[in-house]
Structures are given as C-alpha cells and as structure tokens.
Write an enzyme that holds these catalytic residues in place. Structure first.
Site, PDB file in Angstrom:
ATOM      1  N   ASN A  44       0.830  -1.199   0.000  1.00 35.04           N
ATOM      2  CA  ASN A  44       0.000   0.000   0.000  1.00 35.04           C
ATOM      3  C   ASN A  44       0.867   1.252   0.000  1.00 35.04           C
ATOM      4  O   ASN A  44       1.981   1.268   0.522  1.00 35.04           O
ATOM      5  CB  ASN A  44      -1.010  -0.001   1.156  1.00 35.04           C
ATOM      6  CG  ASN A  44      -0.407  -0.090   2.537  1.00 35.04           C
ATOM      7  OD1 ASN A  44       0.570  -0.784   2.773  1.00 35.04           O
ATOM      8  ND2 ASN A  44      -1.022   0.606   3.491  1.00 35.04           N
ATOM      9  N   VAL A  45       0.342   2.293  -0.648  1.00 41.63           N
ATOM     10  CA  VAL A  45       1.031   3.576  -0.765  1.00 41.63           C
ATOM     11  C   VAL A  45       0.009   4.652  -0.419  1.00 41.63           C
ATOM     12  O   VAL A  45      -0.912   4.917  -1.191  1.00 41.63           O
ATOM     13  CB  VAL A  45       1.583   3.795  -2.190  1.00 41.63           C
ATOM     14  CG1 VAL A  45       2.275   5.147  -2.296  1.00 41.63           C
ATOM     15  CG2 VAL A  45       2.522   2.662  -2.593  1.00 41.63           C
ATOM     16  N   GLU A  46       0.164   5.256   0.766  1.00 39.15           N
ATOM     17  CA  GLU A  46      -0.781   6.263   1.215  1.00 39.15           C
ATOM     18  C   GLU A  46      -0.428   7.642   0.658  1.00 39.15           C
ATOM     19  O   GLU A  46       0.639   7.850   0.084  1.00 39.15           O
ATOM     20  CB  GLU A  46      -0.805   6.302   2.751  1.00 39.15           C
ATOM     21  CG  GLU A  46      -1.344   5.021   3.336  1.00 39.15           C
ATOM     22  CD  GLU A  46      -1.380   5.016   4.845  1.00 39.15           C
ATOM     23  OE1 GLU A  46      -1.998   4.087   5.383  1.00 39.15           O
ATOM     24  OE2 GLU A  46      -0.790   5.917   5.492  1.00 39.15           O
ATOM     25  N   CYS A  55      -4.157   0.766  -2.467  1.00 42.29           N
ATOM     26  CA  CYS A  55      -4.083  -0.494  -1.730  1.00 42.29           C
ATOM     27  C   CYS A  55      -2.949  -1.345  -2.296  1.00 42.29           C
ATOM     28  O   CYS A  55      -2.523  -1.157  -3.437  1.00 42.29           O
ATOM     29  CB  CYS A  55      -5.393  -1.261  -1.861  1.00 42.29           C
ATOM     30  SG  CYS A  55      -6.806  -0.430  -1.099  1.00 42.29           S
ATOM     31  N   GLU A  57      -3.107  -4.323  -3.286  1.00 43.86           N
ATOM     32  CA  GLU A  57      -3.596  -5.059  -4.443  1.00 43.86           C
ATOM     33  C   GLU A  57      -3.486  -4.231  -5.711  1.00 43.86           C
ATOM     34  O   GLU A  57      -3.187  -4.767  -6.784  1.00 43.86           O
ATOM     35  CB  GLU A  57      -5.064  -5.487  -4.226  1.00 43.86           C
ATOM     36  CG  GLU A  57      -5.265  -6.465  -3.091  1.00 43.86           C
ATOM     37  CD  GLU A  57      -5.460  -5.810  -1.722  1.00 43.86           C
ATOM     38  OE1 GLU A  57      -5.956  -6.501  -0.822  1.00 43.86           O
ATOM     39  OE2 GLU A  57      -5.127  -4.611  -1.557  1.00 43.86           O
ATOM     40  N   CYS A  88     -10.322  -5.793   0.793  1.00 45.51           N
ATOM     41  CA  CYS A  88     -11.591  -5.073   0.871  1.00 45.51           C
ATOM     42  C   CYS A  88     -12.436  -5.398  -0.371  1.00 45.51           C
ATOM     43  O   CYS A  88     -11.946  -6.013  -1.329  1.00 45.51           O
ATOM     44  CB  CYS A  88     -11.342  -3.567   0.993  1.00 45.51           C
ATOM     45  SG  CYS A  88     -10.678  -2.803  -0.516  1.00 45.51           S
ATOM     46  N   CYS A  91     -10.985  -4.162  -3.677  1.00 40.56           N
ATOM     47  CA  CYS A  91      -9.844  -4.957  -4.132  1.00 40.56           C
ATOM     48  C   CYS A  91     -10.252  -6.356  -4.571  1.00 40.56           C
ATOM     49  O   CYS A  91      -9.641  -6.930  -5.465  1.00 40.56           O
ATOM     50  CB  CYS A  91      -8.768  -5.004  -3.053  1.00 40.56           C
ATOM     51  SG  CYS A  91      -7.939  -3.398  -2.883  1.00 40.56           S
TER      52      CYS A  91
END
Length: 129
Positions: A44-46, A55, A57, A88, A91
């Site tokens: 994940n990369v916020e 996400c 995925e 989720c 995803c």
C-alpha cells in the site's frame, strides 16, 4: 499448478516492509502467483489526501502488467504483523478482473475461491450483452 502458500505469504510479507503508510501506520503487502509461474507483489502507498492512497492489491496489479500480464492463480495479503488479512470489497473486484478460472485466495478463514469471496461478481462478461 502447485501453490506454495508459505512462499506466497513470505513474498507478501517482504512487500509489506516496503509499504508507505505514514498516516494509518497500517502497512499491507500482497503477493500473487501468476499463471506463468511468476510471483508478483505490491504494497500500500498512502497519500496526505487520504482518498488518493493505493491499496497493496492495486500496486500488485500494476506490477502484473509491468512484468508481462497474465492471470492471477493464487493470492495472499498480510498486515504489518505478517498476519493474513482479507482484501476489501474494491480490491476483491480488482482481483476478480485479473483472476484465472478458480483463482484461490488465502483468507482469515482458510483457502477460498474467488467466487466464494466475491459471489455473483460483476465482470467483463456482464458488459458483453
């Protein structure tokens, strides 16, 4: 195709260590076995604008196409403690789009098929009417 779930989980855990999660402090790693035998990963990369985060995925599917495409055969996802977590709904839909027939997912309640974790999924076949 034989699936080495330990190897897949280890790849997801390794990817999780590269996550960028300064806001949630919830790093996630994902890994999938592709129908040609490759293992692809993502993390994940916020983003400070929360809705723009990716996400694990999503980054994994980008890796799928960056490395030649194909269909996903098996999938594992872990949190910062290396524990299996469930993708989720968004995803699951993303994974379904790129799934091989009978794709398997490692879930918190055991190995399940894509159809079990996303029953009655909307897919490309619904657009060909």
């Amino acid at each position: 195709m034989d699936i080495d779930w330990n190897k897949l989980t280890a790849a997801a855990t390794e990817a999780m260590h590269n996550a960028y999660a300064p806001y949630s402090n919830y790093p996630v790693g994902a890994a999938a076995l592709v129908d040609d035998g490759r293992i692809i990963t993502g993390a994940n990369v916020e983003n400070a604008s929360y809705g723009l985060g990716l996400c694990a995925e999503c980054s994994m599917v980008s890796e799928l196409f960056r490395t030649g495409g194909g269909r996903l055969v098996a999938f594992a996802c872990v949190n910062g403690q290396g524990e299996t977590i469930m993708p989720c709904g968004r995803c699951r839909q993303l994974l379904n789009e790129h799934a091989a027939p009978n794709m398997l997912l490692q879930t918190v309640s055991g190995i399940k098929t894509m159809a079990e974790v996303l029953p009655d999924a909307f897919g490309r076949e619904d657009l060909n009417q």
